[in-house]
Design an enzyme around this catalytic site. Structure first.
Site, PDB file in Angstrom:
ATOM      1  N   ILE A 157       0.849  -1.206   0.000  1.00 57.26           N
ATOM      2  CA  ILE A 157       0.000   0.000   0.000  1.00 57.26           C
ATOM      3  C   ILE A 157       0.877   1.247   0.000  1.00 57.26           C
ATOM      4  O   ILE A 157       0.586   2.228  -0.693  1.00 57.26           O
ATOM      5  CB  ILE A 157      -0.939  -0.023   1.230  1.00 57.26           C
ATOM      6  CG1 ILE A 157      -1.985  -1.143   1.093  1.00 57.26           C
ATOM      7  CG2 ILE A 157      -1.628   1.332   1.405  1.00 57.26           C
ATOM      8  CD1 ILE A 157      -2.871  -1.338   2.325  1.00 57.26           C
ATOM      9  N   TYR A 208      -2.503  -6.692  16.718  1.00 54.97           N
ATOM     10  CA  TYR A 208      -2.723  -5.821  15.544  1.00 54.97           C
ATOM     11  C   TYR A 208      -4.041  -5.039  15.679  1.00 54.97           C
ATOM     12  O   TYR A 208      -4.099  -3.836  15.414  1.00 54.97           O
ATOM     13  CB  TYR A 208      -2.727  -6.700  14.298  1.00 54.97           C
ATOM     14  CG  TYR A 208      -2.832  -5.986  12.972  1.00 54.97           C
ATOM     15  CD1 TYR A 208      -1.690  -5.510  12.329  1.00 54.97           C
ATOM     16  CD2 TYR A 208      -4.058  -5.831  12.338  1.00 54.97           C
ATOM     17  CE1 TYR A 208      -1.780  -4.889  11.087  1.00 54.97           C
ATOM     18  CE2 TYR A 208      -4.157  -5.218  11.093  1.00 54.97           C
ATOM     19  CZ  TYR A 208      -3.014  -4.748  10.469  1.00 54.97           C
ATOM     20  OH  TYR A 208      -3.109  -4.140   9.240  1.00 54.97           O
TER      21      TYR A 208
HETATM   22  N1  CAA Z   1     -13.134 -17.063  13.400  1.00 56.05           N
HETATM   23  C1  CAA Z   1     -13.430 -18.152  14.136  1.00 56.05           C
HETATM   24  N2  CAA Z   1     -12.648 -19.230  14.185  1.00 56.05           N
HETATM   25  C2  CAA Z   1     -11.521 -19.209  13.471  1.00 56.05           C
HETATM   26  C3  CAA Z   1     -11.145 -18.118  12.691  1.00 56.05           C
HETATM   27  C4  CAA Z   1     -12.023 -17.021  12.663  1.00 56.05           C
HETATM   28  N3  CAA Z   1     -11.763 -15.917  11.931  1.00 56.05           N
HETATM   29  N4  CAA Z   1      -9.978 -18.367  12.109  1.00 56.05           N
HETATM   30  C5  CAA Z   1      -9.605 -19.612  12.496  1.00 56.05           C
HETATM   31  N5  CAA Z   1     -10.559 -20.109  13.324  1.00 56.05           N
HETATM   32  C6  CAA Z   1     -10.577 -21.415  13.952  1.00 56.05           C
HETATM   33  C7  CAA Z   1     -10.262 -22.483  12.921  1.00 56.05           C
HETATM   34  O1  CAA Z   1     -11.416 -22.819  12.193  1.00 56.05           O
HETATM   35  C8  CAA Z   1      -9.727 -23.602  13.779  1.00 56.05           C
HETATM   36  O2  CAA Z   1     -10.793 -24.277  14.381  1.00 56.05           O
HETATM   37  P1  CAA Z   1     -10.988 -25.839  14.122  1.00 56.05           P
HETATM   38  O3  CAA Z   1      -9.717 -26.474  14.634  1.00 56.05           O
HETATM   39  O4  CAA Z   1     -12.190 -26.169  14.938  1.00 56.05           O
HETATM   40  O5  CAA Z   1     -11.166 -25.974  12.671  1.00 56.05           O
HETATM   41  C9  CAA Z   1      -9.005 -22.875  14.905  1.00 56.05           C
HETATM   42  O6  CAA Z   1      -9.542 -21.538  14.903  1.00 56.05           O
HETATM   43  C10 CAA Z   1      -7.525 -22.819  14.687  1.00 56.05           C
HETATM   44  O7  CAA Z   1      -7.285 -22.206  13.391  1.00 56.05           O
HETATM   45  P2  CAA Z   1      -5.943 -22.408  12.628  1.00 56.05           P
HETATM   46  O8  CAA Z   1      -5.806 -23.842  12.194  1.00 56.05           O
HETATM   47  O9  CAA Z   1      -5.792 -21.373  11.569  1.00 56.05           O
HETATM   48  O10 CAA Z   1      -4.921 -22.169  13.859  1.00 56.05           O
HETATM   49  P3  CAA Z   1      -3.444 -21.784  13.868  1.00 56.05           P
HETATM   50  O11 CAA Z   1      -3.037 -21.757  15.295  1.00 56.05           O
HETATM   51  O12 CAA Z   1      -2.660 -22.588  12.883  1.00 56.05           O
HETATM   52  O13 CAA Z   1      -3.422 -20.287  13.291  1.00 56.05           O
HETATM   53  C11 CAA Z   1      -3.934 -17.993  13.149  1.00 56.05           C
HETATM   54  C12 CAA Z   1      -4.126 -19.287  13.957  1.00 56.05           C
HETATM   55  C13 CAA Z   1      -2.464 -17.639  13.145  1.00 56.05           C
HETATM   56  C14 CAA Z   1      -4.705 -16.917  13.849  1.00 56.05           C
HETATM   57  C15 CAA Z   1      -4.432 -18.231  11.705  1.00 56.05           C
HETATM   58  O14 CAA Z   1      -5.761 -18.678  11.739  1.00 56.05           O
HETATM   59  C16 CAA Z   1      -4.359 -16.975  10.890  1.00 56.05           C
HETATM   60  O15 CAA Z   1      -3.308 -16.565  10.427  1.00 56.05           O
HETATM   61  N6  CAA Z   1      -5.515 -16.320  10.664  1.00 56.05           N
HETATM   62  C17 CAA Z   1      -5.577 -15.117   9.839  1.00 56.05           C
HETATM   63  C18 CAA Z   1      -5.640 -13.894  10.699  1.00 56.05           C
HETATM   64  C19 CAA Z   1      -5.914 -12.715   9.789  1.00 56.05           C
HETATM   65  O16 CAA Z   1      -6.958 -12.581   9.165  1.00 56.05           O
HETATM   66  N7  CAA Z   1      -4.953 -11.812   9.692  1.00 56.05           N
HETATM   67  C20 CAA Z   1      -5.102 -10.666   8.826  1.00 56.05           C
HETATM   68  C21 CAA Z   1      -3.786 -10.389   8.171  1.00 56.05           C
HETATM   69  S1  CAA Z   1      -3.922  -9.155   6.926  1.00 56.05           S
HETATM   70  C22 CAA Z   1      -4.053  -7.740   7.770  1.00 56.05           C
HETATM   71  O17 CAA Z   1      -3.989  -7.689   8.956  1.00 56.05           O
HETATM   72  C23 CAA Z   1      -4.241  -6.516   6.934  1.00 56.05           C
HETATM   73  C24 CAA Z   1      -5.470  -5.776   7.332  1.00 56.05           C
HETATM   74  O18 CAA Z   1      -5.350  -4.732   7.960  1.00 56.05           O
HETATM   75  C25 CAA Z   1      -6.787  -6.269   6.913  1.00 56.05           C
END
Ligand code: CAA
Length: 241
Positions: free
Chosen positions: A14, A148
């Site tokens: 960005i 964050y």
């Molecule tokens: N809501 C509810 N449950 C969620 C979820 C959500 N948004 N995301 C994951 N879960 C659940 C999963 O479904 C999983 O449950 P089950 O085991 O029952 O299926 C459980 O949480 C664990 O999920 P992961 O397997 O992904 O767990 P992990 O420990 O490997 O990783 C995490 C966890 C690091 C948070 C990973 O899910 C992740 O990276 N998520 C993305 C977070 C995100 O959106 N970041 C935004 C980055 S971009 C940004 O920040 C720019 C901006 O300004 C928009």
């Protein structure tokens, strides 16, 4: 001389789009970056925008860099875009204190470090434009982002407070809250998680960095002097706030 803009994190994603958009609009631009020398040099070569490497989470480094920029251009900074930001995503039970502090200091602390060091000349010059890049995740929260989301939410409060202080000196302070934009940061989200997120975006796609840069250009214009303390959400309708 045209107005001088400093864009933090201005050589990638960005920030790159903001730097080039402001240059194309006729501003003099200085782009900060933190670590990726290779990308920053390529950016400099491609766009002929000067680059400044310093750590935005370090107050003294910001102070020294701003003095350097002032001396290089013989001009005060008129426009500050606090764009630099990082993620260290994890659920809280897996998050280290280091990942908490690093994100707070880089994403939110930087807004203080930079703004503090430009505000005095903006006050003296009776003109300033500050745009802080927040996030949809600072407005709505996001699983895996207590650090964050807290930092970005803090940016929105910071913006409104500083807007009140700056107003009498014609310094406007606004925020943009991007949604999910096609950058390296979003590409790092696990594909399954990202697919679910995109499914929740009414416009049906990720945003492009240029779509954020357009908002910045709008807010920093001389003509935008009556817009202050506002948050512009650019998120494809994902969160209406
Ligand atoms: N809501 C509810 N449950 C969620 C979820 C959500 N948004 N995301 C994951 N879960 C659940 C999963 O479904 C999983 O449950 P089950 O085991 O029952 O299926 C459980 O949480 C664990 O999920 P992961 O397997 O992904 O767990 P992990 O420990 O490997 O990783 C995490 C966890 C690091 C948070 C990973 O899910 C992740 O990276 N998520 C993305 C977070 C995100 O959106 N970041 C935004 C980055 S971009 C940004 O920040 C720019 C901006 O300004 C928009």
């Amino acid at each position: 001389m045209s107005r001088l803009a400093l864009v933090t994190g201005g050589t990638r994603g960005i920030g790159e789009a903001i730097s080039t958009r402001l240059k194309d609009a006729g501003y003099i631009v200085a782009a900060n970056y933190g670590s990726n020398d290779e990308k920053a040099k390529a950016f400099n070569k491609e766009h002929d925008i000067p680059i400044y490497k310093f750590d935005v989470s370090d107050f003294d480094a910001c102070k020294a860099a701003i003095e350097q920029i002032r001396s290089d251009f013989g001009h005060d900074i008129d426009i500050l875009v606090n764009n630099a930001g990082i993620t260290r995503d994890n659920t809280i039970h897996n998050m280290t204190p280091e990942c908490w502090h690093k994100v707070m200091e880089t994403d939110l602390g930087s807004c203080f470090n930079l703004s503090r060091n430009v505000i005095e000349t903006m006050r003296t010059n009776n003109f300033g434009r500050i745009v802080n890049i927040g996030s949809i995740n600072g407005q709505a929260g996001q699983y895996g982002q207590v650090n964050y989301a807290a930092a970005k939410s803090g940016i929105h409060g910071f913006t409104k407070a500083l807007a009140q202080e700056g107003a009498r000196h014609n310094i406007t302070v606004n925020a943009i809250a991007p949604g999910y934009i096609e950058t390296d940061m979003v590409r790092a989200v696990p594909p399954k998680v990202l697919a679910k997120i995109v499914a929740g975006i009414p416009i049906g796609r990720l945003g492009q960095p240029e779509e954020i840069a357009r908002g910045v250009a709008f807010l920093v214009a001389d003509e935008a002097g009556f817009i202050t303390g506002s948050t512009m959400s650019i998120n494809g309708g994902q969160h209406m706030y």
